[in-house]
Design a protein around this motif. Structure first.
Motif, PDB file in Angstrom:
ATOM      1  N   GLU A 172     -19.828   0.728 -26.585  1.00 28.55           N
ATOM      2  CA  GLU A 172     -19.727  -0.728 -26.503  1.00 28.55           C
ATOM      3  C   GLU A 172     -19.008  -1.153 -25.230  1.00 28.55           C
ATOM      4  OE1 GLU A 172     -17.840  -1.947 -30.094  1.00 28.55           O
ATOM      5  OE2 GLU A 172     -19.663  -1.757 -31.323  1.00 28.55           O
ATOM      6  N   TRP A 173     -18.007  -0.382 -24.836  1.00 30.93           N
ATOM      7  CA  TRP A 173     -17.249  -0.733 -23.634  1.00 30.93           C
ATOM      8  C   TRP A 173     -18.127  -0.652 -22.382  1.00 30.93           C
ATOM      9  CZ3 TRP A 173     -15.845   2.533 -19.476  1.00 30.93           C
ATOM     10  CH2 TRP A 173     -14.987   1.941 -18.537  1.00 30.93           C
ATOM     11  N   VAL A 174     -18.916   0.408 -22.279  1.00 34.10           N
ATOM     12  CA  VAL A 174     -19.816   0.532 -21.131  1.00 34.10           C
ATOM     13  C   VAL A 174     -20.734  -0.681 -21.063  1.00 34.10           C
ATOM     14  CG1 VAL A 174     -21.728   1.862 -20.139  1.00 34.10           C
ATOM     15  CG2 VAL A 174     -19.730   3.052 -21.049  1.00 34.10           C
ATOM     16  N   GLY A 175     -21.248  -1.099 -22.219  1.00 36.61           N
ATOM     17  CA  GLY A 175     -22.104  -2.271 -22.252  1.00 36.61           C
ATOM     18  C   GLY A 175     -21.386  -3.542 -21.828  1.00 36.61           C
ATOM     19  N   ARG A 176     -20.141  -3.719 -22.280  1.00 33.14           N
ATOM     20  CA  ARG A 176     -19.377  -4.914 -21.926  1.00 33.14           C
ATOM     21  C   ARG A 176     -19.097  -4.965 -20.427  1.00 33.14           C
ATOM     22  NH1 ARG A 176     -14.092  -5.377 -24.005  1.00 33.14           N
ATOM     23  NH2 ARG A 176     -14.220  -7.583 -23.503  1.00 33.14           N
ATOM     24  N   VAL A 177     -18.782  -3.820 -19.851  1.00 36.29           N
ATOM     25  CA  VAL A 177     -18.510  -3.769 -18.412  1.00 36.29           C
ATOM     26  C   VAL A 177     -19.745  -4.195 -17.628  1.00 36.29           C
ATOM     27  CG1 VAL A 177     -18.026  -2.204 -16.488  1.00 36.29           C
ATOM     28  CG2 VAL A 177     -16.699  -2.033 -18.597  1.00 36.29           C
ATOM     29  N   ARG A 178     -20.905  -3.686 -18.012  1.00 42.85           N
ATOM     30  CA  ARG A 178     -22.133  -4.021 -17.284  1.00 42.85           C
ATOM     31  C   ARG A 178     -22.543  -5.478 -17.505  1.00 42.85           C
ATOM     32  NH1 ARG A 178     -20.615  -0.544 -14.040  1.00 42.85           N
ATOM     33  NH2 ARG A 178     -21.155   1.631 -14.433  1.00 42.85           N
ATOM     34  N   ARG A 179     -22.296  -5.992 -18.700  1.00 40.16           N
ATOM     35  CA  ARG A 179     -22.637  -7.396 -18.946  1.00 40.16           C
ATOM     36  C   ARG A 179     -21.773  -8.340 -18.120  1.00 40.16           C
ATOM     37  NH1 ARG A 179     -23.131  -5.494 -24.239  1.00 40.16           N
ATOM     38  NH2 ARG A 179     -21.064  -6.273 -24.819  1.00 40.16           N
ATOM     39  N   ARG A 180     -20.595  -7.888 -17.742  1.00 44.15           N
ATOM     40  CA  ARG A 180     -19.733  -8.694 -16.872  1.00 44.15           C
ATOM     41  C   ARG A 180     -20.058  -8.479 -15.398  1.00 44.15           C
ATOM     42  NH1 ARG A 180     -14.850 -10.529 -19.333  1.00 44.15           N
ATOM     43  NH2 ARG A 180     -14.268 -11.252 -17.253  1.00 44.15           N
ATOM     44  N   ASP A 181     -21.152  -7.795 -15.132  1.00 44.43           N
ATOM     45  CA  ASP A 181     -21.637  -7.564 -13.762  1.00 44.43           C
ATOM     46  C   ASP A 181     -20.680  -6.729 -12.920  1.00 44.43           C
ATOM     47  OD1 ASP A 181     -24.032  -8.937 -14.132  1.00 44.43           O
ATOM     48  OD2 ASP A 181     -23.105 -10.871 -13.659  1.00 44.43           O
ATOM     49  N   VAL A 182     -19.911  -5.862 -13.571  1.00 43.33           N
ATOM     50  CA  VAL A 182     -19.126  -4.863 -12.843  1.00 43.33           C
ATOM     51  C   VAL A 182     -20.057  -3.666 -12.649  1.00 43.33           C
ATOM     52  CG1 VAL A 182     -17.118  -3.356 -12.854  1.00 43.33           C
ATOM     53  CG2 VAL A 182     -16.955  -5.657 -13.836  1.00 43.33           C
ATOM     54  N   ALA A 183     -20.473  -3.426 -11.422  1.00 44.71           N
ATOM     55  CA  ALA A 183     -21.523  -2.447 -11.147  1.00 44.71           C
ATOM     56  C   ALA A 183     -21.009  -1.106 -10.645  1.00 44.71           C
ATOM     57  CB  ALA A 183     -22.505  -3.026 -10.128  1.00 44.71           C
ATOM     58  N   LEU A 184     -19.695  -0.943 -10.512  1.00 41.11           N
ATOM     59  CA  LEU A 184     -19.154   0.315 -10.010  1.00 41.11           C
ATOM     60  C   LEU A 184     -19.535   1.473 -10.926  1.00 41.11           C
ATOM     61  CD1 LEU A 184     -15.510  -0.773  -9.063  1.00 41.11           C
ATOM     62  CD2 LEU A 184     -17.442  -0.444  -7.505  1.00 41.11           C
ATOM     63  N   PRO A 185     -19.851   2.645 -10.363  1.00 36.18           N
ATOM     64  CA  PRO A 185     -20.116   3.809 -11.200  1.00 36.18           C
ATOM     65  C   PRO A 185     -18.883   4.178 -12.023  1.00 36.18           C
ATOM     66  CG  PRO A 185     -19.919   4.431  -8.892  1.00 36.18           C
ATOM     67  CD  PRO A 185     -19.952   2.945  -8.932  1.00 36.18           C
ATOM     68  N   VAL A 186     -19.127   4.729 -13.216  1.00 32.76           N
ATOM     69  CA  VAL A 186     -18.057   5.055 -14.156  1.00 32.76           C
ATOM     70  C   VAL A 186     -17.998   6.558 -14.409  1.00 32.76           C
ATOM     71  CG1 VAL A 186     -17.263   4.828 -16.548  1.00 32.76           C
ATOM     72  CG2 VAL A 186     -18.128   2.823 -15.324  1.00 32.76           C
ATOM     73  N   TYR A 187     -16.802   7.114 -14.346  1.00 36.17           N
ATOM     74  CA  TYR A 187     -16.547   8.461 -14.853  1.00 36.17           C
ATOM     75  C   TYR A 187     -15.902   8.298 -16.224  1.00 36.17           C
ATOM     76  CZ  TYR A 187     -17.607  10.407 -10.286  1.00 36.17           C
ATOM     77  OH  TYR A 187     -18.261  10.769  -9.132  1.00 36.17           O
ATOM     78  N   VAL A 188     -16.532   8.868 -17.239  1.00 37.51           N
ATOM     79  CA  VAL A 188     -16.095   8.663 -18.614  1.00 37.51           C
ATOM     80  C   VAL A 188     -14.992   9.661 -18.965  1.00 37.51           C
ATOM     81  CG1 VAL A 188     -16.807   8.740 -21.030  1.00 37.51           C
ATOM     82  CG2 VAL A 188     -18.309   7.712 -19.309  1.00 37.51           C
ATOM     83  N   GLY A 189     -13.852   9.137 -19.392  1.00 35.29           N
ATOM     84  CA  GLY A 189     -12.704   9.969 -19.721  1.00 35.29           C
ATOM     85  C   GLY A 189     -12.810  10.586 -21.109  1.00 35.29           C
ATOM     86  N   VAL A 190     -12.809  11.915 -21.157  1.00 36.88           N
ATOM     87  CA  VAL A 190     -12.938  12.653 -22.408  1.00 36.88           C
ATOM     88  C   VAL A 190     -11.931  13.796 -22.402  1.00 36.88           C
ATOM     89  CG1 VAL A 190     -14.472  14.076 -23.838  1.00 36.88           C
ATOM     90  CG2 VAL A 190     -15.394  12.112 -22.591  1.00 36.88           C
ATOM     91  N   ALA A 191     -11.295  14.034 -23.529  1.00 36.71           N
ATOM     92  CA  ALA A 191     -10.389  15.180 -23.637  1.00 36.71           C
ATOM     93  C   ALA A 191     -11.195  16.468 -23.685  1.00 36.71           C
ATOM     94  CB  ALA A 191      -9.525  15.069 -24.888  1.00 36.71           C
ATOM     95  N   GLY A 192     -10.703  17.484 -23.009  1.00 32.57           N
ATOM     96  CA  GLY A 192     -11.325  18.793 -23.096  1.00 32.57           C
ATOM     97  C   GLY A 192     -11.061  19.411 -24.459  1.00 32.57           C
ATOM     98  N   PRO A 193     -11.406  20.677 -24.650  1.00 34.75           N
ATOM     99  CA  PRO A 193     -11.208  21.350 -25.946  1.00 34.75           C
ATOM    100  C   PRO A 193      -9.740  21.693 -26.153  1.00 34.75           C
ATOM    101  CG  PRO A 193     -12.068  22.902 -24.359  1.00 34.75           C
ATOM    102  CD  PRO A 193     -12.042  21.570 -23.661  1.00 34.75           C
ATOM    103  N   VAL A 194      -8.942  20.674 -26.417  1.00 32.92           N
ATOM    104  CA  VAL A 194      -7.488  20.808 -26.427  1.00 32.92           C
ATOM    105  C   VAL A 194      -6.998  21.395 -27.751  1.00 32.92           C
ATOM    106  CG1 VAL A 194      -5.326  19.549 -26.203  1.00 32.92           C
ATOM    107  CG2 VAL A 194      -7.323  18.836 -24.894  1.00 32.92           C
TER     108      VAL A 194
END
Length: 278
Positions: A172-194
């Motif tokens: 949903e967040w990715v969608g909200r960012v794009r709907r606000r016309d923020v076009a910068l590429p995104v690196y998605v933050g994910v925890a590794g196998p911690v």
């Protein structure tokens, strides 16, 4: 999960590490040179350990992205010194968050004034990253954080999302960012196998004052890792892969929070890629 989608994400990764004594050794032993390494900064220890480790890793041939939190900069002179030092060791990419230092070390309360100042200094870095918040910031309304990305878009080249464990929220967040016309590429933050025990050990080694802040700020993380079945980055990615690889999502890759479990993170990534034929 679609093999090609997951493979593409795992081939475009960044590993976030903390500047501890053993970090350089771990990176050299386990991280391929094609993987970007980002180095966090501590509100307790300041920028020096970050700058030092970034320089050493850059000298070893890594593409290094030091974190330069606005609230750790004393003034314009300090910022210029940091820029000169990083450019001197070949760093071309920096990540500029507001930071958690309270009170701030100087006049910078947030990232935007620092980004503007970098522009005034001639935009010395080819790439500049800013923060995104899929899950609510404890002190800032969601709409404000998205607006902040809009305000900073002209001064940055990409966004790194903060850690998120909820596939629905992330999508949903990715969608909200794009709907606000923020076009910068995104690196998605994910925890590794911690591993939870190692995460707790790492937190307590940071230092008494900072570990308290870390545990207080991220208590929910420990609950996630301790949940029945544990935490699986592959399971999370499988639930959100369709959104992240959709046309228009603009996801450039994954930003893996290793919590200095570097060997475990790279071993997991390679195993998944091998299974997918990558």
């Amino acid at each position: 999960m679609g093999a090609s989608g997951l493979r593409a994400l795992l081939e475009r990764v960044r590993y976030e590490v903390l500047p501890a004594k053993s970090t350089e050794e771990k990176v050299l032993a386990h991280v391929p040179r094609e993987v970007v390494v980002t180095v966090t900064a501590s509100p307790v220890k300041g920028l020096e350990p970050t700058l030092d480790l970034a320089g050493r890793l850059a000298a070893q041939g890594y593409r290094v992205v030091p974190h330069v939190p606005a609230r750790l900069l004393r003034d314009d002179t300090h910022l210029k010194d940091v820029v000169d030092r990083l450019r001197g060791v070949g760093v071309e990419d920096v990540f500029v968050p507001a930071g958690d230092a309270d009170p701030p070390a100087g006049a910078y309360e947030g990232a935007l004034p620092v980004l503007r100042r970098l522009g005034e200094l001639g935009s010395p870095f080819t790439r500049v990253g800013i923060t995104g918040y899929p899950e609510s910031h404890p002190l800032i309304h969601d709409d404000v954080t998205v607006q902040a990305m809009w305000d900073k878009r002209e001064h940055a080249t990409y966004i790194v999302s903060n850690l998120c464990f909820d596939a629905r929220v992330l999508g949903e967040w990715v969608g909200r960012v794009r709907r606000r016309d923020v076009a910068l590429p995104v690196y998605v933050g994910v925890a590794g196998p911690v591993e939870r025990a190692k995460l707790l050990s790492m937190a307590t080694k940071i230092g008494v004052g900072e570990s308290t802040r870390f545990l207080t700020k991220h208590a929910s993380w420990f609950l996630r890792f301790a949940a029945p079945g544990g935490y699986s980055p592959e399971r999370l990615l499988s639930r959100v892969e369709g959104v992240l690889t959709a046309p228009g999502a603009g996801v450039a890759g994954l930003h893996l929070f290793t919590f200095n479990q570097v060997a475990e993170t790279e071993r997991w990534r390679r195993a998944v890629l091998d299974r997918l034929g990558g």
